[in-house]
Design an enzyme around this catalytic site. Structure first.
Site, PDB file in Angstrom:
ATOM      1  CG  HIS A 136      -2.135   0.783   0.953  1.00 10.59           C
ATOM      2  ND1 HIS A 136      -2.057   2.432   1.059  1.00 10.59           N
ATOM      3  CD2 HIS A 136      -3.051   0.640   0.524  1.00 10.59           C
ATOM      4  CE1 HIS A 136      -3.134   2.805   0.764  1.00 10.59           C
ATOM      5  NE2 HIS A 136      -4.270   1.818   0.548  1.00 10.59           N
ATOM      6  CG  HIS A 137       1.601   5.035  -2.839  1.00 11.51           C
ATOM      7  ND1 HIS A 137       2.846   5.426  -2.143  1.00 11.51           N
ATOM      8  CD2 HIS A 137       1.595   5.663  -3.972  1.00 11.51           C
ATOM      9  CE1 HIS A 137       3.438   6.203  -3.204  1.00 11.51           C
ATOM     10  NE2 HIS A 137       2.800   6.238  -4.324  1.00 11.51           N
ATOM     11  CB  CYS A 138      -0.710   4.466   3.532  1.00 11.35           C
ATOM     12  SG  CYS A 138      -0.788   2.985   4.281  1.00 11.35           S
ATOM     13  CG  ASN A 300       4.637   7.779   0.612  1.00 13.39           C
ATOM     14  OD1 ASN A 300       4.447   7.582  -0.549  1.00 13.39           O
ATOM     15  ND2 ASN A 300       3.811   6.876   1.681  1.00 13.39           N
TER      16      ASN A 300
END
Length: 465
Positions: A136-138, A300
């Site tokens: 997941h990008h989180c 990120n």
């Protein structure tokens, strides 16, 4: 416990705003066969996962968004929930692998478990097999995800953490007892701060304008919950040849090839390519040098640029030079600084306010940005998993925010690979997009061998918008 930053949590909010999207990023490694024993592979992953605590953690969500989500250890962690085995039907060609990839990436990760999974794919032609991993990008951006996967699968841990374009941190100032030097240093510092502030304001205006002004194409809009996947693989030697001949970067060549292919896509759809047809989200890594102990942390750290790719220009060298100039302008315009300041500021306000704001904006129609093009540096040497050589390594981008196509770019060994994820209903021509990218790079490589065209680039830069 570690809290999600506003940017990390934003990917959850974007996903929550649209039931048809999954904000997972991924990668697929194709290896020489035969595939190893599945239980042995699970044991290997289970052993190496101890070095990546985030892969054993789940999100604890606060009621009513009263606080940022937290990463906590999963007391019921079971690796068999995350590593799966599947086979493609005969003949096991690329088309079958791409269909399976699209299906896997179209499904959301279960938030009740650690937000990752791997799929061991068997039955590929030429006695090959593959591993597809989604995160997941989180949890991670492209750079940190690549590092995590490198440590999880490769014996050498060879995936790099930091792009070679990442600026080195400024050296610490030396102390001086001379008051004139103090005044001079203070003046330089205040001037630099003022310049950055002006740049950031200008960049914020450009980003806001880019999001508000609709693009002159039908390449974005609502999406379905089904996906298509395609990839293009080009010779790194060809890319390096173009870079050396025309004084551009690898990213310039990649974006120029994407430009030319999207131009063909628009024309084949009966649309006229215009200057404002392809505003593109280009993420920029904000990670520090490799010496930074936190450079590879799972989170990120990206800023954004929103250049128009010149699909209105028919000449490939014009496209290349214009891409190079527009990216240079975007880097100097303050867009990166503005987006970075915005994210930093979001971390200072109550989480509930930032979460509700992102969720509200994510539900609004977004017609300004058309596609995503993200470039992650990869290893220039061959990787191995349990003694099997990785012969192809392809990235898989996320698809959200009403983008109907997204492109991820990854360098691996002697190739540059483009992974394209697209909406099933609105991008049936995704294979043509991949073919067009490979064709565009080959054409630029051919043109780099033509002597008289190289001298014309200086003139083209003056006349092309």
């Amino acid at each position: 416990m570690e809290h999600l930053s506003a940017l990390d949590a934003g990917f959850l909010e974007v996903e929550d705003a649209d039931p048809h999207i999954s904000m997972a990023i991924g990668g697929i490694a194709v290896l020489t066969g035969p595939a190893p024993d599945f239980d042995a592979l699970i044991d290997l992953i289970a052993d190496r996962i101890t070095a990546e605590p985030r892969l054993r953690q789940v999100l604890r969500i606060r009621p009513w968004d009263l606080g940022a989500p937290e990463w906590v250890d999963d007391p019921a962690f079971d690796i068999t929930h995350h590593v799966h085995r599947v086979a493609v039907p005969r003949p096991g060609d690329d088309a079958a692998l791409h269909r399976l990839t699209a299906d896997i990436m179209g499904h959301r990760l279960d938030r009740n478990r650690p937000l990752w999974e791997s799929w061991v794919i068997e039955g590929l032609a030429q006695n090959r097999w593959a591993v597809l991993t989604k995160i997941h990008h989180c949890m991670a951006d492209g750079v940190s995800a690549a590092r995590m996967l490198g440590r999880l699968f490769d014996e050498t841990g060879g995936l790099r953490v930091v792009s070679p374009d990442t600026p080195r941190p400024a050296s610490a100032p030396s102390l001086s007892l001379n008051p004139l030097r103090w005044m001079n240093s203070a003046w330089r510092t205040s001037t630099e701060v003022a310049n950055v502030a002006v740049q950031a304001v200008h960049g914020a205006a450009e980003i806001a304008g880019g999001l508000i002004r609709p693009a002159a194409s039908t390449l974005n809009g609502p999406v379905s919950d089904m996906r298509r996947f395609a990839l293009a693989e080009v010779s790194m030697a060809d890319v390096d040849k173009v870079c050396e001949r025309f004084g551009v970067t690898v990213n310039d060549v990649a974006l120029a090839a994407i430009t030319d292919s999207f131009r063909s896509m628009l024309m084949n759809r009966g649309e006229t390519p215009r200057r404002t047809s392809l505003r593109t989200l280009v993420p920029v890594s904000l990670r520090g040098s490799a010496a930074d102990p936190r450079a590879g942390d799972p989170d990120n750290r990206v800023a954004a640029m929103l250049p128009y790719l010149p699909v209105d220009l028919p000449d490939p060298l014009q496209q290349l030079q214009t891409v190079h100039r527009r990216l240079t302008t975007a880097k100097n315009s303050g867009q990166r600084e503005a987006s970075s300041i915005f994210v930093s500021a979001a971390n200072l306000i109550p989480f509930a306010m930032s979460a509700w704001t992102v969720r509200a904006f994510s539900r609004l129609p977004q017609r300004g940005v058309v596609t995503l093009a993200t470039n992650v540096p990869g290893p220039r040497h061959r990787l191995q998993i349990m003694g099997r050589e990785v012969v192809r390594l392809a990235p898989i981008p996320p698809l959200g925010a009403q983008l109907r196509t997204a492109v991820a770019i990854l360098s691996y060994a002697d190739h540059l690979t483009f992974g394209i994820l697209a909406d099933y209903d609105h991008a049936p021509d995704v294979d043509d997009l991949a073919t067009g990218i490979a064709r565009a790079v080959a054409r630029l490589a051919d043109l780099s061998a033509v002597p008289h065209r190289s001298t014309a680039l200086g003139t083209l830069a003056l006349v092309v918008g």
